[in-house]
Scaffold this motif. Sequence first.
Motif, PDB file in Angstrom:
ATOM      1  N   LEU A  41       0.826  14.774  -0.734  1.00 36.23           N
ATOM      2  CA  LEU A  41       0.777  13.385  -1.185  1.00 36.23           C
ATOM      3  C   LEU A  41       2.065  12.656  -0.843  1.00 36.23           C
ATOM      4  N   LEU A  42       3.189  13.286  -1.125  1.00 40.31           N
ATOM      5  CA  LEU A  42       4.473  12.621  -0.869  1.00 40.31           C
ATOM      6  C   LEU A  42       4.731  12.423   0.617  1.00 40.31           C
ATOM      7  N   ALA A  43       4.334  13.403   1.440  1.00 39.15           N
ATOM      8  CA  ALA A  43       4.554  13.269   2.883  1.00 39.15           C
ATOM      9  C   ALA A  43       3.703  12.145   3.462  1.00 39.15           C
ATOM     10  N   VAL A  50       7.520   4.362   5.554  1.00 38.24           N
ATOM     11  CA  VAL A  50       8.526   4.188   6.600  1.00 38.24           C
ATOM     12  C   VAL A  50       7.961   3.406   7.780  1.00 38.24           C
ATOM     13  N   SER A  51       6.708   3.666   8.115  1.00 39.63           N
ATOM     14  CA  SER A  51       6.096   2.990   9.263  1.00 39.63           C
ATOM     15  C   SER A  51       5.661   1.568   8.940  1.00 39.63           C
ATOM     16  N   GLY A  52       5.541   1.269   7.670  1.00 37.28           N
ATOM     17  CA  GLY A  52       5.101  -0.067   7.279  1.00 37.28           C
ATOM     18  C   GLY A  52       3.631  -0.318   7.527  1.00 37.28           C
ATOM     19  N   ARG A  53       2.872   0.720   7.709  1.00 38.34           N
ATOM     20  CA  ARG A  53       1.443   0.552   7.993  1.00 38.34           C
ATOM     21  C   ARG A  53       0.677   0.158   6.738  1.00 38.34           C
ATOM     22  N   ASP A  54      -0.308  -0.711   6.940  1.00 40.26           N
ATOM     23  CA  ASP A  54      -1.171  -1.087   5.829  1.00 40.26           C
ATOM     24  C   ASP A  54      -2.641  -0.862   6.157  1.00 40.26           C
ATOM     25  N   ASP A  55      -2.902  -0.139   7.274  1.00 40.48           N
ATOM     26  CA  ASP A  55      -4.295   0.117   7.664  1.00 40.48           C
ATOM     27  C   ASP A  55      -4.819   1.431   7.100  1.00 40.48           C
ATOM     28  N   VAL A  56      -3.964   2.167   6.367  1.00 38.55           N
ATOM     29  CA  VAL A  56      -4.376   3.389   5.688  1.00 38.55           C
ATOM     30  C   VAL A  56      -3.917   3.302   4.236  1.00 38.55           C
ATOM     31  N   GLN A  57      -4.846   3.480   3.323  1.00 36.47           N
ATOM     32  CA  GLN A  57      -4.534   3.463   1.898  1.00 36.47           C
ATOM     33  C   GLN A  57      -4.754   4.863   1.320  1.00 36.47           C
ATOM     34  N   LEU A  58      -3.981   5.189   0.289  1.00 33.36           N
ATOM     35  CA  LEU A  58      -4.097   6.483  -0.381  1.00 33.36           C
ATOM     36  C   LEU A  58      -4.677   6.295  -1.778  1.00 33.36           C
ATOM     37  N   HIS A  59      -5.478   7.266  -2.176  1.00 35.69           N
ATOM     38  CA  HIS A  59      -6.019   7.341  -3.533  1.00 35.69           C
ATOM     39  C   HIS A  59      -5.962   8.818  -3.899  1.00 35.69           C
ATOM     40  N   ALA A  60      -5.534   9.143  -5.099  1.00 36.62           N
ATOM     41  CA  ALA A  60      -5.381  10.554  -5.490  1.00 36.62           C
ATOM     42  C   ALA A  60      -6.372  10.919  -6.590  1.00 36.62           C
ATOM     43  N   VAL A  61      -6.693  12.207  -6.648  1.00 35.58           N
ATOM     44  CA  VAL A  61      -7.577  12.715  -7.693  1.00 35.58           C
ATOM     45  C   VAL A  61      -7.080  14.090  -8.122  1.00 35.58           C
ATOM     46  N   THR A  62      -7.128  14.339  -9.423  1.00 33.73           N
ATOM     47  CA  THR A  62      -6.762  15.638  -9.974  1.00 33.73           C
ATOM     48  C   THR A  62      -7.920  16.161 -10.811  1.00 33.73           C
ATOM     49  N   ILE A  63      -8.275  17.415 -10.590  1.00 30.60           N
ATOM     50  CA  ILE A  63      -9.360  18.040 -11.344  1.00 30.60           C
ATOM     51  C   ILE A  63      -8.769  18.981 -12.375  1.00 30.60           C
ATOM     52  N   ASP A  64      -9.068  18.713 -13.644  1.00 33.12           N
ATOM     53  CA  ASP A  64      -8.692  19.609 -14.735  1.00 33.12           C
ATOM     54  C   ASP A  64      -9.875  20.555 -14.950  1.00 33.12           C
ATOM     55  N   LEU A  81       3.317  10.539 -11.579  1.00 29.12           N
ATOM     56  CA  LEU A  81       3.876  10.522 -10.223  1.00 29.12           C
ATOM     57  C   LEU A  81       3.178   9.463  -9.376  1.00 29.12           C
ATOM     58  N   CYS A  82       1.858   9.433  -9.423  1.00 28.98           N
ATOM     59  CA  CYS A  82       1.101   8.473  -8.630  1.00 28.98           C
ATOM     60  C   CYS A  82       1.393   7.034  -9.071  1.00 28.98           C
ATOM     61  N   ARG A  83       1.574   6.849 -10.371  1.00 24.45           N
ATOM     62  CA  ARG A  83       1.890   5.510 -10.872  1.00 24.45           C
ATOM     63  C   ARG A  83       3.219   5.039 -10.285  1.00 24.45           C
ATOM     64  N   GLY A  84       4.196   5.941 -10.205  1.00 22.74           N
ATOM     65  CA  GLY A  84       5.492   5.584  -9.631  1.00 22.74           C
ATOM     66  C   GLY A  84       5.412   5.268  -8.144  1.00 22.74           C
ATOM     67  N   LEU A  85       4.433   5.860  -7.461  1.00 24.14           N
ATOM     68  CA  LEU A  85       4.248   5.615  -6.028  1.00 24.14           C
ATOM     69  C   LEU A  85       3.280   4.468  -5.762  1.00 24.14           C
ATOM     70  N   ASN A  86       2.725   3.908  -6.835  1.00 26.58           N
ATOM     71  CA  ASN A  86       1.726   2.834  -6.718  1.00 26.58           C
ATOM     72  C   ASN A  86       0.481   3.316  -5.983  1.00 26.58           C
TER      73      ASN A  86
END
Length: 442
Positions: A41-43, A50-64, A81-86
């Motif tokens: 996720l962080l990478a 760093v690249s300033g790209r806006d054509d790829v968005q991230l969404h995260a999911v955690t399974i308990d 963590l995800c909240r801090g990364l928006n």
Amino acid sequence: MAPLSSPLAPIEAARNLLERISTPALLLVAVSGGSDSTGLLLALHEVLRVSGRDDVQLHAVTIDHALRPEAADEAQAVQSLCRGLNIPHDILRWNDKKPRTGISAAARLARYRLIGEVAETISATAIVVGHTLDDQRETIAMRSQRSAQAGMPGLSGMADAVLYNARHWVLRPFLSVRREDIRDYLAAKGQGWFDDPSNEDDTYERVRVRKLSRDAEPPSREPLLDRTELASRAAAFVSGAVQAYPGGLIKLSADCLGDDPAVIRYALTALTCVAGGRAYPLAAESMDRVMAFVTAREPGRLTAGRVIFDRRKDGLYLMRENRDVPTITVAPGETARWDERFEIVNHSLAPVTVSGGAVAHGEDTTLTTVPAGVLKRAKLSQPRVTPEGAGQGEADLRSITMRPLLAPYDLFLPRFDLDLANAIALSLGRGVYPQLPLQSLW
């Protein structure tokens, strides 16, 4: 043999994926809170920032999985963590009753099901998971222990992309990244992670293999390339040799049975799963017996893996054997799986029963070329649809949809076999599977 690849740094692997993903894209990243998925996720986030790209968005999911009391707190930590990364983040909990045995396999299926639900909701381009080079090494070691044949396709290891539920591509960009390098990357960023205690529990096969294989050589790229090429040749074989008939009967042309035995074996392994409604291939010893029968070029019959192999002058016929064929009821408007070979949709206003027995083939002229003995035997295991409580009368088939299933591929389809799965699907009258959302492979 050449190494699978020189180990990549986490940032480099993330960049490789993001340079190849078809855009615009929404990537659903599965994050458990462990080092591998947290590093992934962080990478990805860092490369995009760093690249300033806006054509790829991230969404995260955690399974308990609700298997450890601390898992809920770990999921909340990932959310922070995800909240801090928006980065938008969902937590889903596996609340089903847990099985007494096979918990790892059940948890894996539940995890993919829940992740798939999120992917469907957000219309994700792909799901991204953090399997590493270490995981690949362990997988190959486990499969090597189970098979004495060095050339078995499974020894190519995990595919770098897998289609889940015939809908969602699951990408593994970290298969060339070592866990040690991921943890160094996280430490340099001051980011912690959670260690699952089950990763040290010798009850699990993977843990035992991990401890034995920590100093093993990296996996080779050669089996992976061999399997991709073999599957491609098997796809061409299926396109030229296979004819499918209503109800699941499959024929391989006699003219094609003298082709490369390795290609025939690979194709026949998949076709046997499809004909028998089995998600997993026959054991190597059983396939040896099938191949000996096929290459003998003598008329006769053989049964293996719930499939009857009937060799005639005009070719080899495959059909489900008439044993343990289920009977189910499908309510009005309901969709059901029958014998893992057909998806049945009841569009009528009354319940119907689906069982084994002769199916009405109408005026299908292709069946006139099938030997009478083959057709008679095949009909015994073909789907028969009757209105509930109506005796032996046939239901109006215009109100019933029967879609062939590909048992080995409809749940998990490794990228290796995409061409082969498409060739089989087309031969059965089904549409092809979704293509990879990549402009090129990494």
